[in-house]
Design an enzyme around this catalytic site. Structure first.
Site, mmCIF file in Angstrom:
data_model
loop_
_atom_site.group_PDB
_atom_site.id
_atom_site.type_symbol
_atom_site.label_atom_id
_atom_site.label_comp_id
_atom_site.label_asym_id
_atom_site.label_seq_id
_atom_site.Cartn_x
_atom_site.Cartn_y
_atom_site.Cartn_z
ATOM 1 N N ASP A 7 50.532 13.179 2.435
ATOM 2 C CA ASP A 7 49.668 14.319 2.788
ATOM 3 C C ASP A 7 49.803 14.567 4.287
ATOM 4 O O ASP A 7 50.307 13.724 5.038
ATOM 5 C CB ASP A 7 48.198 14.031 2.439
ATOM 6 N N SER A 8 49.295 15.731 4.716
ATOM 7 C CA SER A 8 49.304 16.045 6.144
ATOM 8 C C SER A 8 48.329 15.146 6.911
ATOM 9 O O SER A 8 48.469 14.970 8.110
ATOM 10 C CB SER A 8 48.892 17.510 6.337
ATOM 11 N N CYS A 70 49.478 17.004 -1.323
ATOM 12 C CA CYS A 70 49.084 18.064 -0.398
ATOM 13 C C CYS A 70 49.464 19.380 -1.073
ATOM 14 O O CYS A 70 50.639 19.590 -1.426
ATOM 15 C CB CYS A 70 49.860 17.891 0.911
ATOM 16 N N GLU A 150 38.621 16.071 8.500
ATOM 17 C CA GLU A 150 39.426 15.224 9.396
ATOM 18 C C GLU A 150 38.544 14.681 10.529
ATOM 19 O O GLU A 150 38.814 13.634 11.094
ATOM 20 C CB GLU A 150 40.608 16.009 9.977
ATOM 21 N N CYS A 180 43.114 22.091 -2.248
ATOM 22 C CA CYS A 180 43.477 21.339 -1.045
ATOM 23 C C CYS A 180 42.944 19.937 -1.274
ATOM 24 O O CYS A 180 41.786 19.765 -1.690
ATOM 25 C CB CYS A 180 42.819 21.963 0.188
ATOM 26 N N HIS A 182 42.041 17.703 0.615
ATOM 27 C CA HIS A 182 40.910 17.277 1.451
ATOM 28 C C HIS A 182 39.566 17.565 0.747
ATOM 29 O O HIS A 182 38.592 16.857 0.974
ATOM 30 C CB HIS A 182 40.908 18.022 2.795
HETATM 31 N N1 DGL Z 1 45.397 18.433 2.201
HETATM 32 C C1 DGL Z 1 46.288 19.501 2.337
HETATM 33 C C2 DGL Z 1 46.349 20.388 1.122
HETATM 34 O O1 DGL Z 1 46.153 19.896 0.025
HETATM 35 C C3 DGL Z 1 46.354 20.321 3.553
HETATM 36 C C4 DGL Z 1 45.391 20.338 4.639
HETATM 37 C C5 DGL Z 1 46.082 20.856 5.875
HETATM 38 O O2 DGL Z 1 46.879 20.098 6.416
HETATM 39 O O3 DGL Z 1 45.840 22.010 6.254
HETATM 40 O O4 DGL Z 1 46.634 21.565 1.220
#
Ligand code: DGL
Length: 248
Positions: A7-8, A70, A150, A180, A182
């Site tokens: 993931d990012s 992600c 974050e 997403c 997150h």
């Molecule tokens: N968690 C990531 C997603 O599922 C991206 C969050 C990000 O880096 O903007 O899109």
């Protein structure tokens, strides 16, 4: 089997949690590109470049499967990544769409997709759902949630104001795709905001179902060994895993 989870940032921990709870693998390498999060505000070429650099990292670790945990990277970089690897690479979009179609059969139900700016702009979820016949779909970019999460904020006033900022004019949807990874970290607050009514589609649970059904992966008996890597602040990821996911 040894897998990679990418993931990012820390969002992929929500996918990791589902995979660990389902005991699908015995060795897991988690990599978060914390030096460059968020991906969701970047353009396509940059997302592809960063994702291929993450792939270089995984290519040194002898993994059997890579999960792109992600949505943003899955939306833009999955095909490029697959072309550059000798092992299967699975993104979260297709599993999410399948999970929704398993849970919601009535194609007129009101489906809300919340995701980063990049994922929303790609229209990848919408197109897949329209192909399946769904016709009451709304997409909303809610990228601020990524920064808040974050930052370690998963409850309280800042989150409540942000929920209000994005959702105050919406009707209660029948289902929400958490587009997403997150967002599962604040899923209870999202659900509560809509009076606990919508069904939530969570990339982690969707991918577990997908791996069992489509890749014939069966649960292991042992608790997996997990190693965390990050392009910056590895301790941040380890602490987030301890705090939110209760894993170690
Ligand atoms: N968690 C990531 C997603 O599922 C991206 C969050 C990000 O880096 O903007 O899109």
């Amino acid at each position: 089997m040894k897998i990679g989870v990418f993931d990012s940032g820390i969002g992929g921990l929500s996918v990791l949690k589902s995979i660990v709870e389902a005991r699908l693998f015995n060795e897991i390498i988690y990599y978060g590109d914390t030096a460059r999060v968020p991906y969701g505000t970047k353009d396509k070429d940059t997302i592809i470049r960063f994702s291929l650099e993450a792939l270089d990292f995984f290519n040194q670790h002898n993994i059997d499967i890579l999960i792109v945990a992600c949505n943003t990277a899955s939306a833009y970089a999955l095909t490029n990544m697959q072309k550059n690897a000798t092992y299967p690479i699975i993104g979260v979009i297709e599993p999410g769409v399948l999970a929704l179609s398993n849970k919601i059969q009535d194609k007129s139900k009101n489906i809300l997709i919340i995701a980063t700016k990049a994922t929303t702009t790609s229209k990848i979820y919408e197109k897949s759902l329209i192909n399946l016949g769904y016709h009451n779909i709304h997409s909303l970019q809610t990228g601020l949630f990524v920064s808040i999460i974050e930052e370690g904020i998963t409850s309280g006033d800042v989150l409540i104001s942000t929920l209000d900022f994005y959702f105050k004019d919406l009707m209660i949807p029948d289902a929400i795709i958490l587009g997403c990874t997150h967002f599962p970290l604040i899923q209870n607050e999202i659900k509560k905001y809509f009076n606990n009514k919508p069904i939530l589609i969570h990339s982690g649970d969707a991918i577990v179902e997908y791996l069992i059904k489509n890749h014939n992966i069966q649960p292991e008996s042992k608790k997996p060994k997990i190693r965390y890597f990050a392009s910056s602040n590895k301790e941040f990821i380890e602490n987030a895993a301890k705090k939110w996911l209760n894993l170690n």
